[in-house]
Design a protein around this motif. Sequence first.
Motif, mmCIF file in Angstrom:
data_model
loop_
_atom_site.group_PDB
_atom_site.id
_atom_site.type_symbol
_atom_site.label_atom_id
_atom_site.label_comp_id
_atom_site.label_asym_id
_atom_site.label_seq_id
_atom_site.Cartn_x
_atom_site.Cartn_y
_atom_site.Cartn_z
ATOM 1 N N GLU A 45 0.816 -1.205 0.000
ATOM 2 C CA GLU A 45 0.000 0.000 0.000
ATOM 3 C C GLU A 45 0.853 1.259 0.000
ATOM 4 N N ARG A 46 1.961 1.245 0.766
ATOM 5 C CA ARG A 46 2.816 2.422 0.872
ATOM 6 C C ARG A 46 3.512 2.744 -0.449
ATOM 7 N N THR A 47 3.823 1.707 -1.225
ATOM 8 C CA THR A 47 4.562 1.911 -2.471
ATOM 9 C C THR A 47 3.671 1.994 -3.704
ATOM 10 N N ARG A 48 2.341 1.834 -3.524
ATOM 11 C CA ARG A 48 1.457 1.747 -4.692
ATOM 12 C C ARG A 48 1.471 3.025 -5.528
ATOM 13 N N PRO A 50 3.772 5.608 -5.847
ATOM 14 C CA PRO A 50 5.008 5.778 -6.637
ATOM 15 C C PRO A 50 5.170 4.727 -7.724
ATOM 16 N N ARG A 51 4.746 3.492 -7.443
ATOM 17 C CA ARG A 51 4.875 2.440 -8.465
ATOM 18 C C ARG A 51 3.995 2.743 -9.658
ATOM 19 N N MET A 52 2.776 3.223 -9.422
ATOM 20 C CA MET A 52 1.880 3.560 -10.516
ATOM 21 C C MET A 52 2.443 4.718 -11.352
ATOM 22 N N GLN A 53 3.042 5.692 -10.677
ATOM 23 C CA GLN A 53 3.638 6.813 -11.409
ATOM 24 C C GLN A 53 4.804 6.354 -12.274
ATOM 25 N N ARG A 54 5.647 5.472 -11.706
ATOM 26 C CA ARG A 54 6.787 4.963 -12.493
ATOM 27 C C ARG A 54 6.304 4.163 -13.689
ATOM 28 N N PHE A 55 5.246 3.386 -13.489
ATOM 29 C CA PHE A 55 4.684 2.632 -14.615
ATOM 30 C C PHE A 55 4.208 3.587 -15.710
ATOM 31 N N ALA A 56 3.494 4.649 -15.309
ATOM 32 C CA ALA A 56 2.968 5.601 -16.291
ATOM 33 C C ALA A 56 4.105 6.282 -17.050
ATOM 34 N N ARG A 57 5.183 6.610 -16.348
ATOM 35 C CA ARG A 57 6.322 7.247 -17.025
ATOM 36 C C ARG A 57 6.976 6.289 -18.012
ATOM 37 N N VAL A 83 -11.457 2.865 -13.961
ATOM 38 C CA VAL A 83 -10.693 1.629 -13.821
ATOM 39 C C VAL A 83 -9.311 1.887 -13.245
ATOM 40 N N LEU A 84 -8.630 2.912 -13.733
ATOM 41 C CA LEU A 84 -7.228 3.133 -13.387
ATOM 42 C C LEU A 84 -7.085 4.170 -12.283
ATOM 43 N N PRO A 85 -6.069 4.002 -11.442
ATOM 44 C CA PRO A 85 -5.839 4.963 -10.359
ATOM 45 C C PRO A 85 -5.380 6.306 -10.904
ATOM 46 N N PRO A 86 -5.563 7.375 -10.125
ATOM 47 C CA PRO A 86 -5.232 8.722 -10.616
ATOM 48 C C PRO A 86 -3.748 8.904 -10.899
ATOM 49 N N GLU A 87 -2.874 8.126 -10.244
ATOM 50 C CA GLU A 87 -1.445 8.248 -10.512
ATOM 51 C C GLU A 87 -1.129 7.966 -11.978
ATOM 52 N N ILE A 88 -1.906 7.072 -12.587
ATOM 53 C CA ILE A 88 -1.683 6.727 -13.995
ATOM 54 C C ILE A 88 -2.373 7.729 -14.916
ATOM 55 N N THR A 89 -3.655 7.993 -14.648
ATOM 56 C CA THR A 89 -4.398 8.888 -15.539
ATOM 57 C C THR A 89 -3.805 10.292 -15.548
ATOM 58 N N LYS A 90 -3.317 10.762 -14.411
ATOM 59 C CA LYS A 90 -2.732 12.097 -14.345
ATOM 60 C C LYS A 90 -1.458 12.175 -15.172
#
Length: 562
Positions: A45-48, A50-57, A83-90
Amino acid sequence: MTDAAAQGAHRARYRRIVSFAAREFIAIWWFELVLPRFGLTRIAERTRGPRMQRFARRFHTLAVDLGGLMIKVGQFMSSRLDVLPPEITKELEGLQDEVPPVPFPDIRRVAESELGAPLASVFASFDETPVAAASLGQAHRARLSDQDAADTGLRDVVVKVQRPGIDEIVAVDLAALRRVSRWAMRVRFVSDRVDAPALVEEFAATSFEEIDYLHEAGSAERFRENFADDPRIDAPEIVWERSTRRVLTLSDVTAIKINDTDALRAAGIDPSAVADAFAEVMFDQVFTHSFVHADPHPGNIFVTPDASLPAGFRLTFIDFGMMAEVPANLRAGLRTLLIAVTARDSHGLVAAAQEIGVLLPSADTGELERALTALFARFGGMGFAELAKVDPREFADFANEFGDMVRSLPLQLPENMLLLIRAVSLTSGMCSSLDPDFNVWDAAEPYAGRLLREESSGLMRDMADQAMETAAITYRLPKRIDAIISRVDAGTVTFDTSRLERRLDRLEGIARRIGSGVLFAAMLVGGALLVPSLEPLGITLICVSGLPLLHAVFAGVGRRSR
């Protein structure tokens, strides 16, 4: 490039897409499934985020590098807020066609092959420097020959030419995406929320339409017809004689880009007026014409100064490859949704979401209604400028809580909703950039009021029709009653009661058989109880009980056979 080299490049492209997806799925599997089983849920949960942001990049880099449909996939993903978390869509919401142009000799080869003649003989001039380059094609300015200019009444045109080999690239990308979608269905979080293979097929259908320039030309013509009587709106004319599936020639309507506020002010045009007009036109497309430009980014909309119009300008749309049809049932649900939003009606908003099909009927809506009520109470009516003044921590906390609750609901996007959401998000962003004080509530309320008046007039028509029908029945009723009374007086009224009598006889028989059954049971039980003390009487009752039993079993057999 030889056929063997092209096939090798396509295989390498396919492997790169699939291997990227495989690595990301392994990471998701490790953090979301394996670690929680060992009691390390907090780490996941703590790393979710940042991990989503790195995936999007990483995906952003892949998309820009490969081009083709990967750019479109990124834009597609950026709009999947359900469907997707805001870290990805943003991270992906600003992804555009960031690809270098194709060398002109390759573009020339495609264009001449499609048109069946050298460019020099088809056009009076053809600019080798592209006006715009995209992942699927690019556009060049040109001038029609004298003969074509005389036939069409046009001179300056823009020619869109597809990238060489784009059909094969699209096929490779879709094959990779179909494989990835099957993998995605093995992840419970994904399979519970979305039908990934169906989503890919919807995306494929949209992509095939985009690479068919004749389809785009037809959409442009339809759009022009929809707004033929509206001087505020314009669209390019199609030069059909110089258009094919892979080459599209249309009138040059380039003017001031809608987001170029400095140029707008220099032309004496108020950007806030452009924002209001743009929002109203998009509402018209959804609720009046049911045919919506689904890619209204700044490069696809121009503002042309026109002193003859009250506003002093008109909006010109281009690039009709991505359009959204709005079926009647979806339009009705969207009307209800718009009215509920402008009325700050949380219950009506939830009902509209269920009517559209976004929110499944099985969803527990009580908590959602309470959250929407709190949302309207705190932020309802605020414009973008006012929202910017809200304490970021308060806004972030509310957004996170509300977003988590919404993503926990059984949501889905019905067909065509994806493109509509894309159009709405681009429209909202465009209007806020033109006017920092733009308030979407102010833009929606007049339109919602008009929809309410239309619905009210429709209801009044229905009530009037019902009243006329009732009046007609009431008018005929005395004559019909008088005719019946006359027949009674004359003794000519007859009633067929034979069926009723048969049913009464049958019911009477059934009642008698039930009574016989009860009598049999009473005599049998009574005789069994008397046998130990009064054996002769008990045996007699048991024997005699057979008579009502025979009646209960066989009575009415003859009648049923008749």
